[in-house]
Design an enzyme around this catalytic site. Sequence first.
Site, short mmCIF file in Angstrom:
data_model
loop_
_atom_site.label_atom_id
_atom_site.label_comp_id
_atom_site.label_asym_id
_atom_site.label_seq_id
_atom_site.Cartn_x
_atom_site.Cartn_y
_atom_site.Cartn_z
N GLU A 76 41.43 34.97 40.52
CA GLU A 76 41.60 36.41 40.63
C GLU A 76 41.00 36.95 41.92
O GLU A 76 40.90 38.15 42.11
CB GLU A 76 41.01 37.13 39.41
N MET A 88 77.00 60.64 44.59
CA MET A 88 77.79 60.77 45.82
C MET A 88 79.00 61.67 45.56
O MET A 88 79.16 62.22 44.49
CB MET A 88 78.18 59.38 46.31
N ARG A 91 38.77 38.02 25.56
CA ARG A 91 37.65 38.62 26.28
C ARG A 91 36.44 38.69 25.36
O ARG A 91 36.59 38.89 24.15
CB ARG A 91 37.98 40.04 26.71
N ARG A 140 37.25 33.76 27.55
CA ARG A 140 36.68 34.08 28.86
C ARG A 140 35.21 34.44 28.71
O ARG A 140 34.86 35.32 27.92
CB ARG A 140 37.42 35.25 29.50
N GLY A 182 44.41 35.85 37.03
CA GLY A 182 44.04 37.20 36.61
C GLY A 182 44.70 38.15 37.58
O GLY A 182 44.11 38.54 38.58
N SER A 208 43.96 30.16 35.34
CA SER A 208 44.66 31.27 34.72
C SER A 208 44.60 32.42 35.71
O SER A 208 43.52 32.87 36.09
CB SER A 208 43.98 31.65 33.40
#
Lengths: 898, 898
Positions: free
Chosen positions: B765, B101, B578, B633, B786, B784
């Site tokens: 999810e 400014m 995973r 998972r 996702g 859980s």
Amino acid sequence: MKFIYSFDEGNKDLKDLLGGKGANLSEMTNLGLSVPPGFVITTEACKEFLEKGQTPLDLELQITLALRKLEDQAEKVLGDFENPLLVSVRSGAKFSMPGMMETILNVGLNDNSVIGLGKVTNNDRFAWDAYRRLVQMFGKTVLDIDGELFTDEFEKTKQKLKVEEDFQLEAEDLERLVQKYKEIIKENAKTEFPQHPRMQLDMSIISVFKSWNTERAKMYRRRERIPNDLGTAVSVGMMVFGNMGETSGTGVCFTRDPATGSKGVYGDYLKNAQGEDVVSGIRNTLTLQQMSEIEPKIFSDLLVIMHKLEIHYRDLCDIEFTVENGKLWILQTRVGKRTAAAAFRIAMQFVDEQLITMDEALLRVSGAQLVQLMFPQFDRSVQKMPITKGIAASPGAAVGKAVFDSKVAADWAQRGEQVILVRRETNPDDLGGMIAAAGILTSRGGKTSHAAVVARGMGKTAVCGAEDIDVNLDNKFAKCGIHTIKEGDIISIDGSNGEVYIGEIKVESSVIVKYLEQGLEQVSTSLKPDEVELVTAVDRLLKHADSRRQLEVRANADTPNDAKIARKFGAQGIGLCRTEHMFLGERRLVIERLVLAETDLEREASLVELLPLQQSDFQKIFDEMDDLTVTVRLLDPPLHEFLPDLADLKVKAALTQERGQVNLDLSKLLAAVQRLHETNPMLGMRGVRLGLIIRGLYNLQVKAIAEAMALQTAAGKKPKVEIMVPLVGSYMELSIIRSEAEQIIAEVESKQQVKLPITIGTMIELPRAALTASRIATVADFFSFGTNDLTQTTWGFSRDDVEAEFFSPYLEKGILTISPFETIDAEGVGELIQIAIERGRKTNPDLHLGVCGEHGGDPESIHFFHKCGIDYVSCSPFRVPVARLEAGRAALESALIN
Amino acid sequence: MKFIYSFDEGNKDLKDLLGGKGANLSEMTNLGLSVPPGFVITTEACKEFLEKGQTPLDLELQITLALRKLEDQAEKVLGDFENPLLVSVRSGAKFSMPGMMETILNVGLNDNSVIGLGKVTNNDRFAWDAYRRLVQMFGKTVLDIDGELFTDEFEKTKQKLKVEEDFQLEAEDLERLVQKYKEIIKENAKTEFPQHPRMQLDMSIISVFKSWNTERAKMYRRRERIPNDLGTAVSVGMMVFGNMGETSGTGVCFTRDPATGSKGVYGDYLKNAQGEDVVSGIRNTLTLQQMSEIEPKIFSDLLVIMHKLEIHYRDLCDIEFTVENGKLWILQTRVGKRTAAAAFRIAMQFVDEQLITMDEALLRVSGAQLVQLMFPQFDRSVQKMPITKGIAASPGAAVGKAVFDSKVAADWAQRGEQVILVRRETNPDDLGGMIAAAGILTSRGGKTSHAAVVARGMGKTAVCGAEDIDVNLDNKFAKCGIHTIKEGDIISIDGSNGEVYIGEIKVESSVIVKYLEQGLEQVSTSLKPDEVELVTAVDRLLKHADSRRQLEVRANADTPNDAKIARKFGAQGIGLCRTEHMFLGERRLVIERLVLAETDLEREASLVELLPLQQSDFQKIFDEMDDLTVTVRLLDPPLHEFLPDLADLKVKAALTQERGQVNLDLSKLLAAVQRLHETNPMLGMRGVRLGLIIRGLYNLQVKAIAEAMALQTAAGKKPKVEIMVPLVGSYMELSIIRSEAEQIIAEVESKQQVKLPITIGTMIELPRAALTASRIATVADFFSFGTNDLTQTTWGFSRDDVEAEFFSPYLEKGILTISPFETIDAEGVGELIQIAIERGRKTNPDLHLGVCGEHGGDPESIHFFHKCGIDYVSCSPFRVPVARLEAGRAALESALIN
């Protein structure tokens, strides 16, 4: 707890407890009709048995007392050596499950009472035959022995005795057969056939209880969406016999014709026979007319009873009766099943006979029945042999020459040929061919494939996913097993059952569609009296539904022709006018230039080119819908949908290179398609995202709308338009598009000196839009629920991909009871709709609410939308009458509940 | 309404009203420091001006009264011909927006007062230079004239007079320049430079108000996420001058070193100069040390003030001061900005000096700072010239030989080479190469592309979407403008700013990572004292955060090595293991057989083959995480991801045909890939759907888990496992998988005679899972979230597709302030999380709740999850320390609010 109701204790309203059969037997008993005496064991007893694995503690005593009363009424005793009482043990649930559960007849016969029965009936053969049947049924049903062991034995006996027909067996033959049967039981069930009549009865009752949970019963309930925890009631009644001789017989009758709905009684009678003989259709039955001649007294008694029952039930009745030695017994009655046509006609007959009100009549017909009446069908009197069966994707019957190319289909149809378009699957490019064809047949895709959805939208017959058919597009033929279909061969397809035939099958067209197109008065001049009664009934019921419904009904229509049909079918506006079809055909080239544009100048040039085309598109549609609202959806699909397929281009490019050639246009196109390629186009650059990123695109469309309206207004018309922005996920997206659109509209208004009645709203088709509806509603005049996309994102599956792959296993496992693309998933998607409505109306109480997904034309979904407080549904033109009818029914049903 | 606060009326807590600068000037005035007198116009006045387009009615009068008070305090009068008061007019918002400014200095000078100023200072040149500066600034800022017109004129004058330096211009030259400037104003603004001092003041104030809404200010706020409706305050203060001669000067100082965090004052001083000369860095400044020698009195006064301010503010202070004719004036102070290392060190210094508590110290550092400290960086002392700049995808600095193939990368790394993997984009097949490489460079994709996400997960440096680079994979080189990078050429990439260099740049590694890997004691022996202080500070603050946080922190880890790092970095378990990576590499063939299997037998054979492999995978991970929970998972991605690309196969098949060859394997593979091809794989056959349709697949995985646990248990270990079912959308899906899994576990338990502590839960999810959480929770031990997939479905966009295409335009338009894949979208996705928690806990109060999406490691998202009542977050191992720190801060912040 009371687990047993004598027939004279129950009534027809106790279906929950006594099942349909038990309740109706009670009702008739109380009406004073000659019903064989008996009692009903309640569904509560069954449920307790199924839960705990044993019958309620005091059930045995209650059976004893009920049996004693029955014996008093029958004036016979179960198992008596002289004049034994025989009873039937039948299942009967709240909802009819024909043939799914068990029945045991002639309970009470044993080695002693069979002698008594022979004596008292003076017919040993009859007695031994009854005993033979009991042992067989008991062995199979109660003791779970393979039924073929009995039938094989029966056939063996006949062969040994060299007789052809069952009735040629003598009493002694049957006695020996009973002996054999008892040996089969001993060998296979490791137990003797129980001689004690009460033990026969108790075991039979339990086996009926158990039959509630057989696999086939469970599968039936799943299909018919009957809850699993209702249980069955068990009716125990005195046996009467129609096979006692020439003065005995058995029959089935209806109080009106259930096939056509015509007035007058209707039925079959068989002399000296048992019920199962009528059902199996082995012997030639007499009509009621013929029966009246040989048994005038019985017939007139029956007529009185039929009349009494119809007035009492205020509906078409389906009655089973038996004549035992000249005495008429009524064994069962229920509200009769009927065809769609009969449903409409009979409902209005009852109104005219002042038995029911118009509201009641409306509740007795359904949208599903109306749909059936709207499609043409194959002549049912002809025997036909399908070559394969696909998915019944869009009902109706179609005959025509097979063609494998949409362009050919259009050309042939142009010169007056009836064609069936045969493809592996269809895409938007096939639209011309689909419009031209009488029917569509695909070898891939399910009920919600492109072919199916578009066909249903057009009310066009389609069979999809006929996987036995191997379509060879290049060489223009298809193979199906041993059959080959060449281009030009005539085939017939039945969209109501998925059957495909070679050759022509005769088709009957729908009088209802003619009525909708021409109006009642005009159509009536060309119809037969029965048909006039039918269309009049439909007309009266549709109009009554219109007077009752709170839901407005609009149509999804993209072309002037669709709009015209929609209006004829009673649409009160267009709730979804997609603009993507306007970008196909020749204009594809313009879009290609737009997509391939490398400079702002090039892009603007293609937009300028599109403006007059779009404007004339809109003008034609507004013209058809003058004075009614048209909701125009701005462009939704990703631009690359207008371009060639990536894999195809890659193949072309590879082949070009292999051949040592150079094709710069191809390379450029390939690069553009590659750049625009998306891994998940459904979740990509489409809807409002397109409008925000491709500068000028939505502005062009808004300008075309405004200019078209201005011209219409100048011509003295009254266009009303809603501009609908697709795929909005956040307030800001809509807010930006809205303020740009408002500016353009204001410019046109000021230039043309008109006031344009345009509102601006959004589709709610993303979970986030529903969740943040309170903010979005501040810049929306309306919400239109796009239930297809909302279903896809809420469930996380795409219609294109999942239907074939896992819908059928999911239905089998009971995870789904119906495709959520067909009927709205109230628990998930419906919950989001309710959240959006509540939050949206909180910040904008004037918010107008509609539905424009496929579900807008689905009866069950329409009831859901009515309950949610939706203002209108929009569906394909063909579904408009269905929606009108169901919206009326939904309003009545809510009124009944409240 | 009170719109003006004299400096002696305000205090440091009034930042909302007075802005940061005004509040601090007030605070210092009240502390008795020598601050030039003045007053602040509030942000309220600014807001009203911005809303209504005019200043509040009584602001003018309030300014008159405030100015009168200021004149009394200064003992001078604005515009006085003899001894004029000059004032500065400065912006100052609640949050610092440096340089965004406007400021106007020397307001009050005109053709008359300039003479007086010359006389009273006895320095005409100074007076005319001040006037020259005012006219220039006023012209540019208030009257909106192109600033170059003034600087061009200035340069022209210097050239004409043949002088090099500004200070060589004499009073007369400057007077003539003022005349020229006034002409420029007249010509361009069509108005005269205002001679009336009050008019100058009023116009300056309004131009500061307006500067709140310049494009660059708005863009800055968007980037820094500062609300748009706060407005700026305006400080009006008496001018003091550091350029009055040899006993004047100006400087900036810090109470500790803001770059390193070392103790001791730090700053720059410039004799006979104005503040802007220090900032512009044109002239050589003195250190404070040097200043103390020439101005010992002033220096000791300054030291007293610095100490006073630090104790008062209890933080590092950044102070601007001016010496006018031997008098020290304090012009500004604020809490000083500092580097990440300084933040940690200074926070702990203050704790040790008992100025702040450990809690306060924790609130003064951030996860973002800790992340910075964890990455290696390029030596900042070296001048470097990047060849291009991509997206800073994963911070750090990496040097190595360019390779264009993952296999080559792995091979070269194997033999000890440092490599940078250069690809157009990466996919799961590149994983081996990515693990082997020191850094990753891609020419396509954004911050959430595969390369970026995986690299961040591994804590590996990555620059993505460097679009200038044209990668030629076939011929193994890349072009970037005039440069060519061949395989083996050394390149350097900076993941913190996206820069790419040719050749080697020196890298400094992170002591924080060494500390995390080795522990405090061991690492300290090898470090310099400053570094020891830093790692000690981090250690103490991390441990304090651990003692405060309520969120458990787990890691996403798929391999034993990841698990080991996670544990070292403080993970309390694996929240997402995973299983898809376990199906890559050599095992891809087994999967291919599974997918191509035509009979049950073939399918089962491949499953049997996988069992021992899976079991050993799990065993190794359980071993690393002994006694901590591992959440496994079950297989999530669609099977076709394990197969070759469809377009590639089509090209191969077309070429094979073109060449007149036959390849049956290829045809079979193509047919399978075609059958499994999905238009939208994200919305297709994946997650639990896969488990329900491919018979035996999930059962195999469950069995492998249970058997692995049984073996561990037998070996005296304590494995704890949670089985997590992905992509559940309805209760039934989970229920079916759960009961099958329970049966398999029971079988293993009974066979191996162990009790296995396994719980079974689901990812949330899909929106539908959140909405129907009350039912799902009845068959889930845990949820859980996702958040990646939930974000995709809630917004309806896929990470792969949209980031490059529309995230940047969306950020520019302000529709998004940050990618929802980076920080959780609280309003949409977060709302679903809250719905799921509320509904899930209602039916299952013991439900354990976690987050395993990318957001589990994002500071802002962690605070959100804490507030929601989540039990744990799981993130990449590298993010675990960040999550620990932020979880501790989140707990403290909630405590402050409640």
